[in-house]
Motif scaffolding. Sequence first.
Motif, PDB file in Angstrom:
ATOM      1  N   SER A 198      -7.368 -17.785   5.535  1.00  0.00           N
ATOM      2  CA  SER A 198      -6.463 -16.953   5.241  1.00  0.00           C
ATOM      3  C   SER A 198      -6.080 -15.932   6.312  1.00  0.00           C
ATOM      4  CB  SER A 198      -7.146 -16.071   3.945  1.00  0.00           C
ATOM      5  OG  SER A 198      -8.172 -15.570   4.404  1.00  0.00           O
ATOM      6  N   GLU A 199      -5.036 -15.312   6.108  1.00  0.00           N
ATOM      7  CA  GLU A 199      -4.664 -13.958   6.791  1.00  0.00           C
ATOM      8  C   GLU A 199      -4.558 -13.083   5.573  1.00  0.00           C
ATOM      9  OE1 GLU A 199      -1.050 -14.528   8.878  1.00  0.00           O
ATOM     10  OE2 GLU A 199       0.027 -15.437   6.943  1.00  0.00           O
ATOM     11  N   ILE A 200      -4.539 -11.667   6.144  1.00  0.00           N
ATOM     12  CA  ILE A 200      -4.368 -10.722   5.264  1.00  0.00           C
ATOM     13  C   ILE A 200      -3.207  -9.885   6.033  1.00  0.00           C
ATOM     14  CG2 ILE A 200      -5.084  -8.530   4.069  1.00  0.00           C
ATOM     15  CD1 ILE A 200      -7.972  -9.679   4.130  1.00  0.00           C
ATOM     16  N   LEU A 201      -2.075  -9.576   5.012  1.00  0.00           N
ATOM     17  CA  LEU A 201      -0.912  -8.687   5.622  1.00  0.00           C
ATOM     18  C   LEU A 201      -0.919  -7.309   4.678  1.00  0.00           C
ATOM     19  CD1 LEU A 201      -0.149 -12.042   5.503  1.00  0.00           C
ATOM     20  CD2 LEU A 201       2.018 -11.117   6.305  1.00  0.00           C
ATOM     21  N   VAL A 202      -1.102  -6.470   5.241  1.00  0.00           N
ATOM     22  CA  VAL A 202      -1.025  -5.065   4.580  1.00  0.00           C
ATOM     23  C   VAL A 202       0.366  -4.647   4.918  1.00  0.00           C
ATOM     24  CG1 VAL A 202      -1.940  -2.691   4.499  1.00  0.00           C
ATOM     25  CG2 VAL A 202      -3.288  -4.385   4.807  1.00  0.00           C
ATOM     26  N   ILE A 203       1.194  -4.310   3.695  1.00  0.00           N
ATOM     27  CA  ILE A 203       2.646  -3.988   3.895  1.00  0.00           C
ATOM     28  C   ILE A 203       2.624  -2.362   3.413  1.00  0.00           C
ATOM     29  CG2 ILE A 203       5.230  -4.540   3.253  1.00  0.00           C
ATOM     30  CD1 ILE A 203       3.258  -6.712   4.628  1.00  0.00           C
ATOM     31  N   THR A 263       0.695  -1.113   0.132  1.00  0.00           N
ATOM     32  CA  THR A 263      -0.049   0.107   0.072  1.00  0.00           C
ATOM     33  C   THR A 263       0.995   1.190  -0.051  1.00  0.00           C
ATOM     34  OG1 THR A 263      -0.189  -0.019   2.524  1.00  0.00           O
ATOM     35  CG2 THR A 263      -1.976  -0.997   0.987  1.00  0.00           C
ATOM     36  N   LEU A 264       0.245   2.270  -0.527  1.00  0.00           N
ATOM     37  CA  LEU A 264       0.746   3.719  -0.394  1.00  0.00           C
ATOM     38  C   LEU A 264      -0.640   4.617  -0.657  1.00  0.00           C
ATOM     39  CD1 LEU A 264       2.748   5.753  -0.399  1.00  0.00           C
ATOM     40  CD2 LEU A 264       2.974   5.654  -2.832  1.00  0.00           C
ATOM     41  N   ASN A 265      -0.945   5.046   0.579  1.00  0.00           N
ATOM     42  CA  ASN A 265      -2.208   6.067   0.525  1.00  0.00           C
ATOM     43  C   ASN A 265      -3.350   5.484  -0.001  1.00  0.00           C
ATOM     44  OD1 ASN A 265      -0.628   8.259   1.894  1.00  0.00           O
ATOM     45  ND2 ASN A 265       0.305   8.700  -0.144  1.00  0.00           N
ATOM     46  N   GLU A 266      -3.699   4.311   0.505  1.00  0.00           N
ATOM     47  CA  GLU A 266      -4.826   3.519  -0.045  1.00  0.00           C
ATOM     48  C   GLU A 266      -5.954   3.427   0.755  1.00  0.00           C
ATOM     49  OE1 GLU A 266      -5.155   2.505  -3.253  1.00  0.00           O
ATOM     50  OE2 GLU A 266      -3.208   2.207  -4.087  1.00  0.00           O
ATOM     51  N   SER A 267      -6.331   4.300   1.748  1.00  0.00           N
ATOM     52  CA  SER A 267      -7.072   4.200   2.677  1.00  0.00           C
ATOM     53  C   SER A 267      -8.575   4.179   2.026  1.00  0.00           C
ATOM     54  CB  SER A 267      -6.949   5.183   3.814  1.00  0.00           C
ATOM     55  OG  SER A 267      -7.209   6.555   3.359  1.00  0.00           O
ATOM     56  N   PHE A 327      -0.568  -5.535  10.055  1.00  0.00           N
ATOM     57  CA  PHE A 327      -0.092  -4.314   9.245  1.00  0.00           C
ATOM     58  C   PHE A 327       1.382  -4.169   9.547  1.00  0.00           C
ATOM     59  CE2 PHE A 327       1.224  -0.003   9.381  1.00  0.00           C
ATOM     60  CZ  PHE A 327       0.582   0.535   8.000  1.00  0.00           C
ATOM     61  N   TYR A 328       2.277  -3.721   8.655  1.00  0.00           N
ATOM     62  CA  TYR A 328       3.500  -3.653   8.767  1.00  0.00           C
ATOM     63  C   TYR A 328       4.171  -2.263   7.713  1.00  0.00           C
ATOM     64  CZ  TYR A 328       3.688  -8.432  10.252  1.00  0.00           C
ATOM     65  OH  TYR A 328       3.529  -9.674  11.064  1.00  0.00           O
ATOM     66  N   LYS A 329       5.127  -1.706   8.294  1.00  0.00           N
ATOM     67  CA  LYS A 329       5.546  -0.753   7.634  1.00  0.00           C
ATOM     68  C   LYS A 329       6.985  -0.609   7.284  1.00  0.00           C
ATOM     69  CE  LYS A 329       4.351   4.474   7.762  1.00  0.00           C
ATOM     70  NZ  LYS A 329       3.305   4.638   6.812  1.00  0.00           N
ATOM     71  N   THR A 330       7.133  -0.475   6.021  1.00  0.00           N
ATOM     72  CA  THR A 330       8.568  -0.565   5.495  1.00  0.00           C
ATOM     73  C   THR A 330       9.474   0.930   5.490  1.00  0.00           C
ATOM     74  OG1 THR A 330       8.091  -0.298   3.210  1.00  0.00           O
ATOM     75  CG2 THR A 330       8.346  -2.547   4.093  1.00  0.00           C
ATOM     76  N   ASN A 331       8.668   1.845   5.496  1.00  0.00           N
ATOM     77  CA  ASN A 331       9.055   3.171   5.542  1.00  0.00           C
ATOM     78  C   ASN A 331       9.763   3.443   4.207  1.00  0.00           C
ATOM     79  OD1 ASN A 331       7.828   4.502   7.925  1.00  0.00           O
ATOM     80  ND2 ASN A 331       9.399   3.195   8.940  1.00  0.00           N
ATOM     81  N   ILE A 390      10.434  -4.622  -2.033  1.00  0.00           N
ATOM     82  CA  ILE A 390      10.740  -4.823  -0.726  1.00  0.00           C
ATOM     83  C   ILE A 390       9.473  -5.109  -0.058  1.00  0.00           C
ATOM     84  CG2 ILE A 390      11.288  -3.543   1.258  1.00  0.00           C
ATOM     85  CD1 ILE A 390      13.634  -2.333  -0.363  1.00  0.00           C
ATOM     86  N   GLN A 391       8.259  -4.394  -0.414  1.00  0.00           N
ATOM     87  CA  GLN A 391       7.186  -4.821   0.267  1.00  0.00           C
ATOM     88  C   GLN A 391       6.730  -6.113   0.030  1.00  0.00           C
ATOM     89  OE1 GLN A 391       5.892  -0.463  -1.366  1.00  0.00           O
ATOM     90  NE2 GLN A 391       4.127  -1.059   0.366  1.00  0.00           N
ATOM     91  N   LEU A 392       6.533  -6.505  -0.936  1.00  0.00           N
ATOM     92  CA  LEU A 392       6.052  -7.698  -1.233  1.00  0.00           C
ATOM     93  C   LEU A 392       6.863  -8.690  -0.575  1.00  0.00           C
ATOM     94  CD1 LEU A 392       5.319  -7.379  -5.212  1.00  0.00           C
ATOM     95  CD2 LEU A 392       3.432  -7.388  -3.268  1.00  0.00           C
ATOM     96  N   ASN A 393       8.348  -8.852  -0.775  1.00  0.00           N
ATOM     97  CA  ASN A 393       9.126  -9.838  -0.118  1.00  0.00           C
ATOM     98  C   ASN A 393       9.062  -9.741   1.313  1.00  0.00           C
ATOM     99  OD1 ASN A 393      10.164 -10.620  -2.558  1.00  0.00           O
ATOM    100  ND2 ASN A 393      11.784  -9.024  -2.798  1.00  0.00           N
TER     101      ASN A 393
END
Length: 223
Positions: free
Chosen positions: A32-37, A11-15, A56-60, A66-69
């Motif tokens: 299932s599980e959902i991971l928002v990166i 995600t990037l500004n996808e609210s 929820f995770y944030k890579t900054n 990188i987000q997908l991995n």
Amino acid sequence: KSPILSIIIPTLNESNNLPSLISDLSEIDNDSEILVIDSTSEDKTKDIASIYGTRFYKTNIRNRGIQLNYGANRAKGDWLLFIHADSRLNFNWSTEIKDLIKKHSNVIYFFKFKVDSKLLKYRLLEFFVNLRCLIFSSPYGDQGFLISKKNFNNYGGFKNIPLMEDFDFIRRIKQKKYLIGLKTPIYTNSRKWNNKNFVLQSIKNWNLRRLWLKGVSLDKIYK
């Protein structure tokens, strides 16, 4: 119990888009599980992800590879579904998926391409994208990728690059018989084409991929 399927959403500004997608995905909740990166969102993406009970995770860093991995490394499921945040799915989309994830497979699956607009020009775009996939087995990230975690790791995952990570990944799959299209459609948001001529944009994208294959710096292409 451990989930069978881990759904990874960069995600990037996808609210604005995230609630609809997560609602679509909810019909496979039990398996299932959902991971928002997230990268560097400045909107309510984190709040939305938390409200809907995702991990929820944030890579900054603005780098989708990188987000997908990052998501794949933290996924608990035996199968991974990479999907863009502005995607939508039909009711009962999971019926076909549930049958596939019960199997051990070397196949990488992708959805049938659709655009969430009634404008006639997008029917033309859909036709050519699906024809390209039929002839060349070359789906892109906005069609979603369904792949077993073991298979994903065997291919080395995505490269940690800010764009064309999907193109690079598919290019590394030498035996195209392992790329199979699903009957189930995925609807991608028309926002990226609304103010553009999609024919000219497609030519531009093709040229950028050509430059990269010729060795032009990805940083230069990104700029």
